[in-house]
Design a protein around this motif. Structure first.
Motif, PDB file in Angstrom:
ATOM      1  N   ALA A  35       0.835  -1.358  -0.053  1.00  0.00           N
ATOM      2  CA  ALA A  35       0.183   0.060  -0.144  1.00  0.00           C
ATOM      3  C   ALA A  35       0.860   1.255   0.082  1.00  0.00           C
ATOM      4  CB  ALA A  35      -0.806   0.150   1.041  1.00  0.00           C
ATOM      5  N   ALA A  36       0.349   2.526  -0.531  1.00  0.00           N
ATOM      6  CA  ALA A  36       1.154   3.655  -0.499  1.00  0.00           C
ATOM      7  C   ALA A  36       1.533   3.973   0.796  1.00  0.00           C
ATOM      8  CB  ALA A  36       0.270   4.728  -1.415  1.00  0.00           C
ATOM      9  N   ARG A  37       0.475   3.818   1.950  1.00  0.00           N
ATOM     10  CA  ARG A  37       0.802   4.283   3.185  1.00  0.00           C
ATOM     11  C   ARG A  37       0.453   3.095   4.093  1.00  0.00           C
ATOM     12  NH1 ARG A  37      -1.952   7.113   7.336  1.00  0.00           N
ATOM     13  NH2 ARG A  37      -4.033   6.964   6.254  1.00  0.00           N
ATOM     14  N   PRO A  38       1.297   2.634   4.897  1.00  0.00           N
ATOM     15  CA  PRO A  38       0.796   1.567   6.129  1.00  0.00           C
ATOM     16  C   PRO A  38       0.080   2.105   7.111  1.00  0.00           C
ATOM     17  CG  PRO A  38       3.256   2.475   6.494  1.00  0.00           C
ATOM     18  CD  PRO A  38       2.551   2.916   5.040  1.00  0.00           C
ATOM     19  N   LEU A  39      -0.940   1.128   7.551  1.00  0.00           N
ATOM     20  CA  LEU A  39      -2.028   1.704   8.342  1.00  0.00           C
ATOM     21  C   LEU A  39      -1.819   0.976   9.598  1.00  0.00           C
ATOM     22  CD1 LEU A  39      -5.015   2.137   5.996  1.00  0.00           C
ATOM     23  CD2 LEU A  39      -3.599   3.950   6.856  1.00  0.00           C
ATOM     24  N   ARG A  40      -2.295   1.205  10.865  1.00  0.00           N
ATOM     25  CA  ARG A  40      -2.485   0.430  11.920  1.00  0.00           C
ATOM     26  C   ARG A  40      -3.760   0.301  12.224  1.00  0.00           C
ATOM     27  NH1 ARG A  40      -1.102   5.283  16.045  1.00  0.00           N
ATOM     28  NH2 ARG A  40      -2.322   6.140  14.297  1.00  0.00           N
ATOM     29  N   ILE A  41      -4.269  -1.196  11.831  1.00  0.00           N
ATOM     30  CA  ILE A  41      -5.634  -1.469  11.766  1.00  0.00           C
ATOM     31  C   ILE A  41      -5.741  -2.602  12.883  1.00  0.00           C
ATOM     32  CG2 ILE A  41      -7.055  -2.945  10.270  1.00  0.00           C
ATOM     33  CD1 ILE A  41      -5.403  -2.407   7.895  1.00  0.00           C
ATOM     34  N   LEU A  42      -6.921  -2.031  13.672  1.00  0.00           N
ATOM     35  CA  LEU A  42      -7.545  -2.855  14.708  1.00  0.00           C
ATOM     36  C   LEU A  42      -8.635  -3.787  13.975  1.00  0.00           C
ATOM     37  CD1 LEU A  42      -7.927  -3.685  17.615  1.00  0.00           C
ATOM     38  CD2 LEU A  42      -9.468  -1.701  17.760  1.00  0.00           C
ATOM     39  N   ARG A 100      -5.167   3.268  23.518  1.00  0.00           N
ATOM     40  CA  ARG A 100      -4.548   2.814  22.268  1.00  0.00           C
ATOM     41  C   ARG A 100      -5.079   3.748  21.248  1.00  0.00           C
ATOM     42  NH1 ARG A 100      -2.030  -2.192  22.317  1.00  0.00           N
ATOM     43  NH2 ARG A 100      -1.608  -1.517  20.209  1.00  0.00           N
ATOM     44  N   GLU A 101      -4.443   4.018  19.871  1.00  0.00           N
ATOM     45  CA  GLU A 101      -4.785   4.418  18.987  1.00  0.00           C
ATOM     46  C   GLU A 101      -4.416   3.691  17.679  1.00  0.00           C
ATOM     47  OE1 GLU A 101      -3.708   8.573  18.504  1.00  0.00           O
ATOM     48  OE2 GLU A 101      -4.327   9.288  20.410  1.00  0.00           O
ATOM     49  N   TRP A 102      -5.558   3.765  16.695  1.00  0.00           N
ATOM     50  CA  TRP A 102      -5.106   3.047  15.411  1.00  0.00           C
ATOM     51  C   TRP A 102      -5.711   3.942  14.233  1.00  0.00           C
ATOM     52  CZ3 TRP A 102      -6.758   0.204  19.715  1.00  0.00           C
ATOM     53  CH2 TRP A 102      -5.986  -0.728  20.141  1.00  0.00           C
ATOM     54  N   ASP A 103      -5.463   3.765  13.159  1.00  0.00           N
ATOM     55  CA  ASP A 103      -5.894   4.241  11.851  1.00  0.00           C
ATOM     56  C   ASP A 103      -7.442   3.934  11.609  1.00  0.00           C
ATOM     57  OD1 ASP A 103      -3.508   5.934  11.278  1.00  0.00           O
ATOM     58  OD2 ASP A 103      -2.707   4.195  10.952  1.00  0.00           O
ATOM     59  N   VAL A 104      -7.443   2.640  11.643  1.00  0.00           N
ATOM     60  CA  VAL A 104      -8.705   1.839  11.429  1.00  0.00           C
ATOM     61  C   VAL A 104      -9.295   1.009  12.313  1.00  0.00           C
ATOM     62  CG1 VAL A 104      -9.691   0.626   9.457  1.00  0.00           C
ATOM     63  CG2 VAL A 104      -8.017   2.287   8.921  1.00  0.00           C
ATOM     64  N   CYS A 105     -10.487   0.733  12.300  1.00  0.00           N
ATOM     65  CA  CYS A 105     -11.128  -0.390  13.210  1.00  0.00           C
ATOM     66  C   CYS A 105     -12.134  -0.978  12.453  1.00  0.00           C
ATOM     67  CB  CYS A 105     -11.728  -0.055  14.514  1.00  0.00           C
ATOM     68  SG  CYS A 105     -12.617  -1.145  15.285  1.00  0.00           S
ATOM     69  N   ILE A 106     -11.963  -2.427  12.172  1.00  0.00           N
ATOM     70  CA  ILE A 106     -12.797  -3.234  11.211  1.00  0.00           C
ATOM     71  C   ILE A 106     -13.605  -4.002  12.332  1.00  0.00           C
ATOM     72  CG2 ILE A 106     -13.222  -4.796   9.580  1.00  0.00           C
ATOM     73  CD1 ILE A 106     -10.536  -3.949   8.389  1.00  0.00           C
ATOM     74  N   ASP A 107     -15.050  -3.920  12.269  1.00  0.00           N
ATOM     75  CA  ASP A 107     -15.748  -4.807  13.481  1.00  0.00           C
ATOM     76  C   ASP A 107     -16.542  -5.827  12.434  1.00  0.00           C
ATOM     77  OD1 ASP A 107     -17.634  -5.573  15.424  1.00  0.00           O
ATOM     78  OD2 ASP A 107     -18.151  -3.375  15.982  1.00  0.00           O
ATOM     79  N   ASN A 108     -16.154  -6.798  12.894  1.00  0.00           N
ATOM     80  CA  ASN A 108     -16.611  -8.017  11.959  1.00  0.00           C
ATOM     81  C   ASN A 108     -17.804  -8.860  12.482  1.00  0.00           C
ATOM     82  OD1 ASN A 108     -14.833  -8.205   9.762  1.00  0.00           O
ATOM     83  ND2 ASN A 108     -13.181  -8.930  10.966  1.00  0.00           N
ATOM     84  N   PRO A 109     -17.635  -9.097  14.070  1.00  0.00           N
ATOM     85  CA  PRO A 109     -18.776 -10.037  14.702  1.00  0.00           C
ATOM     86  C   PRO A 109     -19.997  -9.407  15.114  1.00  0.00           C
ATOM     87  CG  PRO A 109     -17.075  -9.522  16.057  1.00  0.00           C
ATOM     88  CD  PRO A 109     -16.562  -8.753  14.996  1.00  0.00           C
ATOM     89  N   ALA A 124     -13.905   5.882  20.209  1.00  0.00           N
ATOM     90  CA  ALA A 124     -14.099   7.159  19.549  1.00  0.00           C
ATOM     91  C   ALA A 124     -13.285   8.011  19.795  1.00  0.00           C
ATOM     92  CB  ALA A 124     -15.660   7.794  20.028  1.00  0.00           C
ATOM     93  N   GLY A 125     -12.617   8.875  18.870  1.00  0.00           N
ATOM     94  CA  GLY A 125     -11.483   9.529  18.861  1.00  0.00           C
ATOM     95  C   GLY A 125     -10.109   9.193  18.986  1.00  0.00           C
ATOM     96  N   LYS A 126     -10.270   7.819  19.045  1.00  0.00           N
ATOM     97  CA  LYS A 126      -8.956   6.880  18.833  1.00  0.00           C
ATOM     98  C   LYS A 126      -8.622   6.226  17.597  1.00  0.00           C
ATOM     99  CE  LYS A 126      -8.132   8.115  23.300  1.00  0.00           C
ATOM    100  NZ  LYS A 126      -6.882   8.943  23.609  1.00  0.00           N
ATOM    101  N   VAL A 127      -9.767   6.089  16.713  1.00  0.00           N
ATOM    102  CA  VAL A 127      -9.556   5.644  15.485  1.00  0.00           C
ATOM    103  C   VAL A 127      -9.961   6.530  14.440  1.00  0.00           C
ATOM    104  CG1 VAL A 127      -9.723   3.201  16.199  1.00  0.00           C
ATOM    105  CG2 VAL A 127     -12.006   4.422  15.502  1.00  0.00           C
ATOM    106  N   GLY A 128      -9.443   6.641  13.432  1.00  0.00           N
ATOM    107  CA  GLY A 128      -9.466   7.529  12.528  1.00  0.00           C
ATOM    108  C   GLY A 128     -10.714   7.029  11.235  1.00  0.00           C
ATOM    109  N   HIS A 129     -10.992   5.754  11.419  1.00  0.00           N
ATOM    110  CA  HIS A 129     -11.878   5.105  10.403  1.00  0.00           C
ATOM    111  C   HIS A 129     -12.420   3.869  11.027  1.00  0.00           C
ATOM    112  CE1 HIS A 129     -12.763   3.961   5.964  1.00  0.00           C
ATOM    113  NE2 HIS A 129     -13.779   3.905   6.484  1.00  0.00           N
ATOM    114  N   TYR A 130     -14.094   3.745  11.077  1.00  0.00           N
ATOM    115  CA  TYR A 130     -14.562   2.660  11.501  1.00  0.00           C
ATOM    116  C   TYR A 130     -15.413   1.905  10.635  1.00  0.00           C
ATOM    117  CZ  TYR A 130     -17.825   0.149  14.624  1.00  0.00           C
ATOM    118  OH  TYR A 130     -18.623  -1.033  15.371  1.00  0.00           O
TER     119      TYR A 130
END
Length: 380
Positions: A35-42, A100-109, A124-130
């Motif tokens: 990817a062009a920019r590495p992300l911190r993904i939760l 903790r902080e992440w760029d992205v959170c993916i909520d699967n279950p 909220a306020g700790k992830v840039g994209h949900y």
């Protein structure tokens, strides 16, 4: 007969890790660019069906991945470093996420609104994209054709959605699953605002699908002989390979894409006939297909065929179709049906013999033969 509500109520339930190198596949995977920019993904969950696909693809793209779950499922052998955090959303134990902080959170279950609410309190306020995996079962009327993301969602008729639990959901899943998913979507927007992405898949299929819903068809067709095909063969089928779904969600995160999307496939009209003949093109061998009308099957006990529901506009059911135009415009792509079938069968045939002998969806060969004989006698 499988109802429309039944059709998708377990859309996110299965175990999966098919994209991992330790699993193997029928074809060599294409080289994945960084990817062009590495992300911190939760990733909340991460060891179910789509989660391992997301993890493998994210690692290949150069992202840093953290998983949060109860730790009750064994994690696959990841092709890279993955941070593992443990907690329990049923009890509100999200302490491992605090500070903790992440760029992205993916909520699967998530199927319960209070899970999203509690995640919002911590994140909220700790992830840039949900990004939230929902379901097309949220739609109030599934009998329409071309249902789009603006179609009305199913209303919740209970007394307190935030008091619903996994036990109450299981006890009345046919009535609660869609409405609670819809309310979970609304809670996601409340907690994370404009930086929210809602993804609504239908049937998720492919290697590592433990439900056997789609697997029934290539498995049965590979066995050959006379095969019962319900209906006239023209009923619509909408499926998506779990790898296509998981990888697309990582690309949505990379692009910062927000909004609501129907994640169904393919990108052409797939009918029951096209599905069974597509499977046969992969499996080969002698096989014949006998169509049995719905009105006859409706009187046959145990005539439950997964993936299939009569189309809207017939006297028998109200199964419509969901538009995927918006998702395709946002970069959703699909593997060929032949690839999904071939790699699904390769995975399935690698399972223990006792697991392959276990029928988790569809009908037995004995029941199929019984119905075919009754249909032949009915025709005179």
């Amino acid at each position: 007969m499988t109802s429309r509500r039944d059709l998708f109520k377990y859309a996110a339930i299965a175990t999966a890790a098919a994209t991992l190198p330790s699993i193997g596949s029928a074809s060599a995977p294409a080289r994945i660019e960084k990817a062009a920019r590495p992300l911190r993904i939760l990733i909340l969950g991460g060891t179910g069906f789509t989660g391992p696909f997301q993890v493998a693809y994210a690692l290949a793209r150069g992202h840093k991945v953290t998983l949060f779950n109860r730790g009750r499922r064994p994690s696959p052998e990841w092709p890279g470093e993955v941070e593992q955090l443990h907690g329990d959303r049923n009890t509100g134990d999200l302490k491992a996420l605090e500070g903790r902080e992440w760029d992205v959170c993916i909520d699967n279950p998530t199927s319960l609104p209070f899970w999203v609410r509690d995640a919002g309190k911590v994140l909220a306020g700790k992830v840039g994209h949900y990004l939230f995996i929902s379901t097309i079962s949220v739609y109030a009327d599934g009998s329409q054709h071309g249902i789009d993301e603006n179609s009305p969602v199913a209303p919740y008729k209970g007394s307190d959605a935030m008091a619903e639990t996994q036990d109450t959901l299981r006890a009345d899943i046919g009535n609660l699953y869609g409405p609670l998913k819809a309310l979970s979507e609304a809670e996601a927007r409340k907690q994370f605002g404009e930086r929210t992405t809602i993804v609504r898949p239908g049937y998720i299929v492919g290697p590592r699908d433990d439900t056997d819903r789609f697997t029934y068809w290539p498995k049965r067709i590979a066995e050959g002989g006379e095969i019962l095909v319900p209906g006239d063969g023209q009923d619509p089928v909408q499926i998506i390979d779990g790898r296509d779904l998981g990888e697309w969600m990582i690309r949505l995160a990379e692009n910062g894409t927000t909004g609501t999307f129907n994640a169904v496939g393919p990108d052409y009209t797939l009918t029951t006939d096209a599905m069974v003949h597509g499977c046969h093109a992969v499996t080969g061998g002698p096989a014949t297909f006998t169509h049995v009308p719905f009105e006859f099957l409706a009187n046959q006990e145990g005539a439950d065929f997964p993936i299939w529901v009569p189309r809207a506009g017939t006297p028998f059911s109200g199964y419509g179709t969901v538009s995927n135009a918006k998702a395709i415009a946002a970069g959703l792509t699909f593997r060929p049906l032949a690839t999904t079938v071939a790699e699904l069968l390769e995975w399935y045939r690698g399972l223990p013999a006792e697991r392959q002998a276990e029928v988790r969806a569809g009908i037995s060969r004995e029941k199929e033969a019984e119905i075919l004989a009754a249909w032949a006698a009915n025709r005179g």
